[in-house]
Design a protein around this motif. Structure first.
Motif, PDB file in Angstrom:
ATOM      1  N   ASP A 103      -4.875   2.028   7.007  1.00 31.41           N
ATOM      2  CA  ASP A 103      -3.762   2.772   6.415  1.00 31.41           C
ATOM      3  C   ASP A 103      -2.600   2.837   7.399  1.00 31.41           C
ATOM      4  O   ASP A 103      -1.839   3.790   7.418  1.00 31.41           O
ATOM      5  CB  ASP A 103      -4.203   4.167   5.992  1.00 31.41           C
ATOM      6  CG  ASP A 103      -4.781   4.981   7.139  1.00 31.41           C
ATOM      7  OD1 ASP A 103      -4.896   4.439   8.266  1.00 31.41           O
ATOM      8  OD2 ASP A 103      -5.116   6.155   6.926  1.00 31.41           O
ATOM      9  N   GLY A 106       1.510  -1.233   8.147  1.00 29.49           N
ATOM     10  CA  GLY A 106       1.716  -2.439   7.339  1.00 29.49           C
ATOM     11  C   GLY A 106       2.413  -3.519   8.151  1.00 29.49           C
ATOM     12  O   GLY A 106       2.746  -3.337   9.327  1.00 29.49           O
ATOM     13  N   GLN A 112       4.287 -11.560   7.659  1.00 27.82           N
ATOM     14  CA  GLN A 112       3.167 -11.937   6.790  1.00 27.82           C
ATOM     15  C   GLN A 112       3.159 -13.433   6.510  1.00 27.82           C
ATOM     16  O   GLN A 112       2.101 -14.070   6.525  1.00 27.82           O
ATOM     17  CB  GLN A 112       3.245 -11.188   5.457  1.00 27.82           C
ATOM     18  CG  GLN A 112       2.878  -9.740   5.538  1.00 27.82           C
ATOM     19  CD  GLN A 112       2.885  -9.097   4.172  1.00 27.82           C
ATOM     20  OE1 GLN A 112       2.349  -9.648   3.214  1.00 27.82           O
ATOM     21  NE2 GLN A 112       3.502  -7.928   4.075  1.00 27.82           N
ATOM     22  N   SER A 152      -0.391  -6.722   2.408  1.00 25.86           N
ATOM     23  CA  SER A 152       0.216  -5.666   3.209  1.00 25.86           C
ATOM     24  C   SER A 152       1.598  -5.321   2.680  1.00 25.86           C
ATOM     25  O   SER A 152       2.253  -6.154   2.051  1.00 25.86           O
ATOM     26  CB  SER A 152       0.327  -6.128   4.675  1.00 25.86           C
ATOM     27  OG  SER A 152       0.778  -5.079   5.487  1.00 25.86           O
ATOM     28  N   ALA A 153       1.988  -4.108   2.950  1.00 26.40           N
ATOM     29  CA  ALA A 153       3.340  -3.658   2.634  1.00 26.40           C
ATOM     30  C   ALA A 153       3.728  -2.635   3.694  1.00 26.40           C
ATOM     31  O   ALA A 153       2.907  -1.783   4.059  1.00 26.40           O
ATOM     32  CB  ALA A 153       3.406  -3.032   1.242  1.00 26.40           C
ATOM     33  N   ARG A 156       2.306   1.008   3.967  1.00 25.53           N
ATOM     34  CA  ARG A 156       1.170   1.146   3.046  1.00 25.53           C
ATOM     35  C   ARG A 156      -0.111   0.522   3.574  1.00 25.53           C
ATOM     36  O   ARG A 156      -1.077   0.385   2.842  1.00 25.53           O
ATOM     37  CB  ARG A 156       1.536   0.557   1.702  1.00 25.53           C
ATOM     38  CG  ARG A 156       2.716   1.308   1.086  1.00 25.53           C
ATOM     39  CD  ARG A 156       3.164   0.708  -0.174  1.00 25.53           C
ATOM     40  NE  ARG A 156       2.250   1.085  -1.246  1.00 25.53           N
ATOM     41  CZ  ARG A 156       2.380   0.655  -2.478  1.00 25.53           C
ATOM     42  NH1 ARG A 156       3.337  -0.172  -2.792  1.00 25.53           N
ATOM     43  NH2 ARG A 156       1.525   1.028  -3.393  1.00 25.53           N
ATOM     44  N   THR A 158      -2.671  -2.428   5.633  1.00 27.96           N
ATOM     45  CA  THR A 158      -2.967  -3.855   5.558  1.00 27.96           C
ATOM     46  C   THR A 158      -4.422  -4.054   5.167  1.00 27.96           C
ATOM     47  O   THR A 158      -5.298  -3.309   5.609  1.00 27.96           O
ATOM     48  CB  THR A 158      -2.705  -4.522   6.926  1.00 27.96           C
ATOM     49  OG1 THR A 158      -1.329  -4.330   7.262  1.00 27.96           O
ATOM     50  CG2 THR A 158      -3.026  -6.008   6.908  1.00 27.96           C
TER      51      THR A 158
END
Length: 186
Positions: A103, A106, A112, A152-153, A156, A158
């Motif tokens: 948590d 991200g 990414q 992932s964001a 938020r 991964t």
């Protein structure tokens, strides 16, 4: 215990608990906890050394990048069908999709893309600043004929996912294992 080449019959729940147990104290120091959601009947025939590399590094990264307060690292496995027609004819019909999620903050979209390149090439190319760990993870997954998927964001967390063949041979050794029993650690 069954063996074929470097492959062994592995009960995933026990394997993950063995990996996370020594990490519980460092996790507690960071106010973190593990949540393990793996069916009791989750068996695979795979190379334990390569699986260990994959899980240790992904779990280590999750601990490293998790939020400092009330953090949780989730390790789960779910049975998925073999829907990849490019796999060999003798490939298993089902796989266990293993996920390691945090948590944390991200990963930015541009980073990414570079990490996905690293994963898709089995560690042969990708970002040089991603660290040796992800290179080893990508190479280990490649040797297991698996692929690492990244979700992932920013803000938020991964999740990394990969698959290993589902095996039912271990069931005979365990006796029961209905699949209903799961371990959840806090």
């Amino acid at each position: 215990e069954h063996e074929r080449g470097g492959f062994q019959q592995i009960k995933l729940l026990e394997f993950v608990v063995d990996i996370t147990s020594p990490l519980e104290e460092p996790a507690k120091q960071k106010n973190m906890q593990f949540a393990i959601d793996i069916p009791a009947d989750a068996w695979t025939l795979t190379d334990p050394s390569l699986l260990l590399i994959l899980l240790q590094d992904l779990i280590g990264n999750a601990i490293k990048h998790a939020h400092a307060t009330a953090a949780q690292v989730r390790i789960a496995a779910k049975r998925v069908p073999n829907d990849d027609r490019r796999r060999a004819i003798d490939a298993p019909n089902e796989f266990w999709e293993i996920s390691v999620a945090d948590d944390g903050p991200g990963i930015a979209e541009e980073k990414q893309a570079a990490i996905r390149t690293l994963m898709d090439t089995g560690g042969e190319s990708g970002p040089r600043d991603s660290g040796l760990g992800l290179v080893l993870v990508a190479h280990a997954a490649h040797l297991l004929e698996s692929r690492i998927r990244l979700e992932s964001a920013p803000g938020r967390g991964t999740t990394f996912r990969f698959t290993v063949p589902a095996s039912s041979e271990g069931h005979a050794n365990e006796g029961s294992a209905s699949g209903e029993s799961r371990l959840k650690c806090t």
